[in-house]
Design a protein around this motif. Structure first.
Motif, PDB file in Angstrom:
ATOM      1  N   GLU A 274       0.808  -1.214   0.000  1.00 41.07           N
ATOM      2  CA  GLU A 274       0.000   0.000   0.000  1.00 41.07           C
ATOM      3  C   GLU A 274       0.844   1.267   0.000  1.00 41.07           C
ATOM      4  OE1 GLU A 274      -2.861  -0.252   3.168  1.00 41.07           O
ATOM      5  OE2 GLU A 274      -3.542  -2.219   2.491  1.00 41.07           O
ATOM      6  N   SER A 275       1.960   1.265   0.705  1.00 41.37           N
ATOM      7  CA  SER A 275       2.782   2.476   0.765  1.00 41.37           C
ATOM      8  C   SER A 275       3.663   2.644  -0.477  1.00 41.37           C
ATOM      9  CB  SER A 275       3.638   2.482   2.025  1.00 41.37           C
ATOM     10  OG  SER A 275       4.568   1.427   2.003  1.00 41.37           O
TER      11      SER A 275
ATOM     12  N   TYR B  60       2.939   1.537  -3.635  1.00 45.08           N
ATOM     13  CA  TYR B  60       2.141   1.722  -4.858  1.00 45.08           C
ATOM     14  C   TYR B  60       2.085   3.173  -5.341  1.00 45.08           C
ATOM     15  CZ  TYR B  60      -1.817   1.510  -8.032  1.00 45.08           C
ATOM     16  OH  TYR B  60      -2.631   1.638  -9.127  1.00 45.08           O
ATOM     17  N   PRO B  61       1.723   4.157  -4.531  1.00 40.99           N
ATOM     18  CA  PRO B  61       1.651   5.534  -5.042  1.00 40.99           C
ATOM     19  C   PRO B  61       3.021   6.073  -5.485  1.00 40.99           C
ATOM     20  CG  PRO B  61       1.081   5.484  -2.706  1.00 40.99           C
ATOM     21  CD  PRO B  61       1.268   4.069  -3.149  1.00 40.99           C
ATOM     22  N   GLN B  62       4.070   5.638  -4.841  1.00 40.90           N
ATOM     23  CA  GLN B  62       5.410   6.086  -5.227  1.00 40.90           C
ATOM     24  C   GLN B  62       5.786   5.541  -6.607  1.00 40.90           C
ATOM     25  OE1 GLN B  62       8.394   5.773  -1.952  1.00 40.90           O
ATOM     26  NE2 GLN B  62       6.660   4.911  -0.825  1.00 40.90           N
TER      27      GLN B  62
ATOM     28  N   MET C 206       3.651   4.573  -8.959  1.00 37.60           N
ATOM     29  CA  MET C 206       2.783   5.200  -9.955  1.00 37.60           C
ATOM     30  C   MET C 206       3.255   6.616 -10.277  1.00 37.60           C
ATOM     31  SD  MET C 206       0.634   2.997 -11.015  1.00 37.60           S
ATOM     32  CE  MET C 206       1.972   1.844 -10.861  1.00 37.60           C
ATOM     33  N   GLU C 207       3.796   7.303  -9.292  1.00 35.07           N
ATOM     34  CA  GLU C 207       4.333   8.648  -9.529  1.00 35.07           C
ATOM     35  C   GLU C 207       5.516   8.590 -10.500  1.00 35.07           C
ATOM     36  OE1 GLU C 207       6.549  12.190  -7.058  1.00 35.07           O
ATOM     37  OE2 GLU C 207       5.062  10.972  -6.006  1.00 35.07           O
TER      38      GLU C 207
ATOM     39  N   GLN D 247       4.256   7.812 -14.174  1.00 34.50           N
ATOM     40  CA  GLN D 247       3.484   8.833 -14.884  1.00 34.50           C
ATOM     41  C   GLN D 247       4.356   9.618 -15.865  1.00 34.50           C
ATOM     42  OE1 GLN D 247       1.665  11.344 -11.976  1.00 34.50           O
ATOM     43  NE2 GLN D 247       3.524  12.489 -11.543  1.00 34.50           N
TER      44      GLN D 247
ATOM     45  N   LYS E 273      -2.475  -3.817 -12.393  1.00 32.98           N
ATOM     46  CA  LYS E 273      -2.307  -4.269 -11.015  1.00 32.98           C
ATOM     47  C   LYS E 273      -3.002  -5.616 -10.853  1.00 32.98           C
ATOM     48  CE  LYS E 273      -2.837  -2.743  -6.236  1.00 32.98           C
ATOM     49  NZ  LYS E 273      -3.318  -1.676  -5.361  1.00 32.98           N
TER      50      LYS E 273
END
Length: 108
Positions: free
Chosen positions: A33-34, A36-38, A40-41, A44, A53
């Motif tokens: 969870e922690s 994943y956003p990194q 995806m950043e 991009q 996913k």
């Protein structure tokens, strides 16, 4: 982001895109969870990489298909072949450098 739920969808996703990235996670995984956003950043900035996913709890057979022993697992395929694999703890700078290198090698 595509969510893949069957092995057929996974195979089709990898084969349909020149560059395909798959993020494999597990339910109730704080690292998954922690991270994943990194990830995806970073991705991009690479518009030609198609992303998907998979939640391994929903598709357990994917663990044996890709020989996965932990989560998360990050896979980059180029023309259907695996070129990059990171698992569990992923240094973001190292990941960014490898993606950048492979992306520019492919598109130059």
């Amino acid at each position: 982001m595509n969510y893949l739920k069957t092995e057929a969808e996974v195979d089709r996703f990898i084969q349909q895109h020149a560059l395909s990235f798959i993020y494999i996670s597990k339910e109730n995984c704080s690292v998954c969870e922690s991270l994943y956003p990194q990830i995806m950043e970073v991705l991009q900035d690479y518009e030609k990489i198609n992303t998907a996913k998979i939640v391994v709890d929903e598709l357990p057979s994917i663990a044996s298909k890709f020989e996965i022993l932990t989560a998360p697992v990050l896979l980059l395929f180029i023309e259907g072949k695996e070129y990059l694999r990171h698992a569990r703890i992923v240094p973001i700078d190292l990941f960014r450098d490898k993606i950048n290198e492979l992306y520019h090698l492919y598109y130059e």
